[in-house]
Enzyme design. Structure first.
Site, PDB file in Angstrom:
ATOM      1  N   LYS A 174      -2.194  -1.617  -3.853  1.00 10.41           N
ATOM      2  CA  LYS A 174      -3.046  -0.433  -3.803  1.00 10.41           C
ATOM      3  C   LYS A 174      -2.199   0.834  -3.827  1.00 10.41           C
ATOM      4  O   LYS A 174      -1.235   0.899  -3.063  1.00 10.41           O
ATOM      5  CB  LYS A 174      -3.860  -0.497  -2.517  1.00 10.41           C
ATOM      6  CG  LYS A 174      -4.762   0.684  -2.282  1.00 10.41           C
ATOM      7  CD  LYS A 174      -5.350   0.614  -0.911  1.00 10.41           C
ATOM      8  CE  LYS A 174      -6.067   1.912  -0.640  1.00 10.41           C
ATOM      9  NZ  LYS A 174      -6.477   2.063   0.714  1.00 10.41           N
TER      10      LYS A 174
ATOM     11  N   LYS B  12       0.846  -1.192   0.000  1.00  9.62           N
ATOM     12  CA  LYS B  12       0.000   0.000   0.000  1.00  9.62           C
ATOM     13  C   LYS B  12       0.880   1.241   0.000  1.00  9.62           C
ATOM     14  O   LYS B  12       1.654   1.472   0.931  1.00  9.62           O
ATOM     15  CB  LYS B  12      -0.911  -0.013   1.227  1.00  9.62           C
ATOM     16  CG  LYS B  12      -1.810   1.204   1.309  1.00  9.62           C
ATOM     17  CD  LYS B  12      -2.808   1.107   2.446  1.00  9.62           C
ATOM     18  CE  LYS B  12      -3.646   2.372   2.522  1.00  9.62           C
ATOM     19  NZ  LYS B  12      -4.614   2.325   3.618  1.00  9.62           N
TER      20      LYS B  12
HETATM   21  C1  PBG Z   1      -7.723   3.259   5.399  1.00  6.19           C
HETATM   22  C2  PBG Z   1      -7.952   3.110   3.933  1.00  6.19           C
HETATM   23  C3  PBG Z   1      -7.733   4.053   2.922  1.00  6.19           C
HETATM   24  C4  PBG Z   1      -8.200   3.474   1.758  1.00  6.19           C
HETATM   25  C5  PBG Z   1      -8.646   2.207   2.079  1.00  6.19           C
HETATM   26  N1  PBG Z   1      -8.477   1.994   3.418  1.00  6.19           N
HETATM   27  C6  PBG Z   1      -7.230   5.448   2.979  1.00  6.19           C
HETATM   28  C7  PBG Z   1      -5.885   5.764   3.431  1.00  6.19           C
HETATM   29  O1  PBG Z   1      -5.065   4.902   3.737  1.00  6.19           O
HETATM   30  O2  PBG Z   1      -5.645   6.950   3.525  1.00  6.19           O
HETATM   31  C8  PBG Z   1      -8.224   4.138   0.409  1.00  6.19           C
HETATM   32  C9  PBG Z   1      -9.291   3.696  -0.510  1.00  6.19           C
HETATM   33  C10 PBG Z   1      -9.564   4.588  -1.656  1.00  6.19           C
HETATM   34  O3  PBG Z   1      -8.915   5.619  -1.882  1.00  6.19           O
HETATM   35  O4  PBG Z   1     -10.500   4.247  -2.380  1.00  6.19           O
HETATM   36  N2  PBG Z   1      -6.435   3.010   5.816  1.00  6.19           N
HETATM   37 ZN    ZN Z   2      -6.116   3.763   7.939  1.00  3.61          ZN
END
Ligand code: PBG
Ligand code: ZN
Length: 321
Positions: free
Chosen positions: A247, A194
């Site tokens: 992601k 991520k």
């Molecule tokens: C929470 C989370 C996020 C997303 C999924 N789970 C945001 C982040 O980490 O700031 C992003 C999903 C999206 O942008 O569609 N940790």
């Molecule tokens: Zn988070």
């Protein structure tokens, strides 16, 4: 052999032959639809930067899930936005928390497979994904809260948990906690790879989870790193992850492919909020053919190696298929 013997256009000459030689096919089977649950009744607030995506109270979540199920989409991933946020994100592991209520209702009323996002940022008043100690997110004390959150989701009936916090060691910690509490059959889909991404902007409006200070770069990955992605994936596999997620997806197609080739676990790609908003915005301006670009984008993610795609386009794409 070359021209004039080789004429690639022979196999592109009509839709029937193109269909016969097509290498990648999309199916609703691989879609996971994200939903945002809020307290209350009959609530359906559209996210201004994500047309067609809503914060919904549990009654509307159930309605939406019935539609999702009819479209042949097998799964949803639930995010909760609590009324009350605090320093420890206690809403994340409350047995009557918003996600717990949504999970119970969806499991009672539909046959969908329910995945929950396990993180603290929607529940903390500071908006970070863990506990703050001395101005920074503290890894090891956050793990204990994530364990409680995952167990609480499983108790509510979640079929799978998906930790998205990026703390070190969380997959093992969550695996241990689930097993100790009788949930050894609940798989973990790890947001293993991520990146700290600007593409999450619209999500933070949807989840009301913008960090009050600083950013997430001390725990999410640097977008410039490729080898580190393989390290993160390997680490989470060692810790017992069942599915590995990459992601965002669109700017990281190379990473999806490399992770896919480097392991034998199913790979998920998250087609994130900003990727959705860009297509919606360009379409509203009349600059692109929306349906065509949606299908091309999802096909690209599958071709890159994604076995499943978490996408806000799931319903739209399932209708087009
Ligand atoms: C929470 C989370 C996020 C997303 C999924 N789970 C945001 C982040 O980490 O700031 C992003 C999903 C999206 O942008 O569609 N940790
Ligand atoms: Zn988070």
């Amino acid at each position: 052999m070359e021209f004039p013997i080789v004429r690639s256009r022979r196999l592109r000459s009509g839709e029937t032959i193109r269909r016969m030689v097509r290498e990648t096919r999309l199916s609703p089977d691989e879609f996971i639809y994200p939903l945002f649950a809020v307290e209350g009744a009959s609530v359906k607030n559209e996210i201004s930067s994500m047309p067609g995506v809503y914060q919904m109270s549990v009654d509307n979540i159930v309605e939406e899930c019935r539609e999702v199920e009819k479209l042949g989409i097998p799964a949803v991933i639930l995010f909760g936005i609590p009324d009350h946020k605090d320093g420890e994100g206690s809403g994340a592991y409350a047995s009557d928390g918003i996600v717990q209520k949504a999970v119970r209702a969806v499991k009672e009323n539909t046959g969908l497979y329910v995945i929950t996002d396990v993180c603290l940022c929607e529940y903390t008043d500071h908006g970070h994904c863990g506990v703050i100690i001395d101005g920074d997110v503290d890894n090891d004390s956050t793990l204990e809260l994530l364990q409680k959150e995952a167990v609480s989701h499983a108790e509510a009936g979640a079929d799978m948990v998906a930790p998205s916090d990026m703390m070190d060691g969380r997959v093992m910690a969550i695996r241990e906690a689930l097993d100790e509490n009788g949930f050894d059959g609940v798989p973990i889909m790890s947001y293993a790879v991520k990146y700290a991404s600007g593409y999450y902007g619209p999500f933070r409006e949807a989840a009301e989870s913008t960090p009050a200070f600083g950013d997430r770069r001390s725990y999410q990955m640097d977008p410039a790193n490729r080898r580190e992605a393989l390290k993160e994936a390997a680490q989470d596999i060692n810790e017992g992850a069942d599915i590995i997620m990459v992601k965002p997806a669109l700017a990281y197609m190379d990473i999806i492919r490399e992770v896919k080739d480097s392991c034998d676990l199913p790979v998920a790609a998250y087609n994130v909020s900003g990727e959705y908003s860009m297509i919606k915005a360009a379409s509203r301006l009349g600059w692109i053919d929306e349906d065509r670009v949606v299908m091309e984008t999802l096909t690209g993610m599958k071709r890159a190696g994604a076995d499943m795609i978490i996408t806000y386009f799931a319903k739209q794409a399932a209708m087009l298929l």
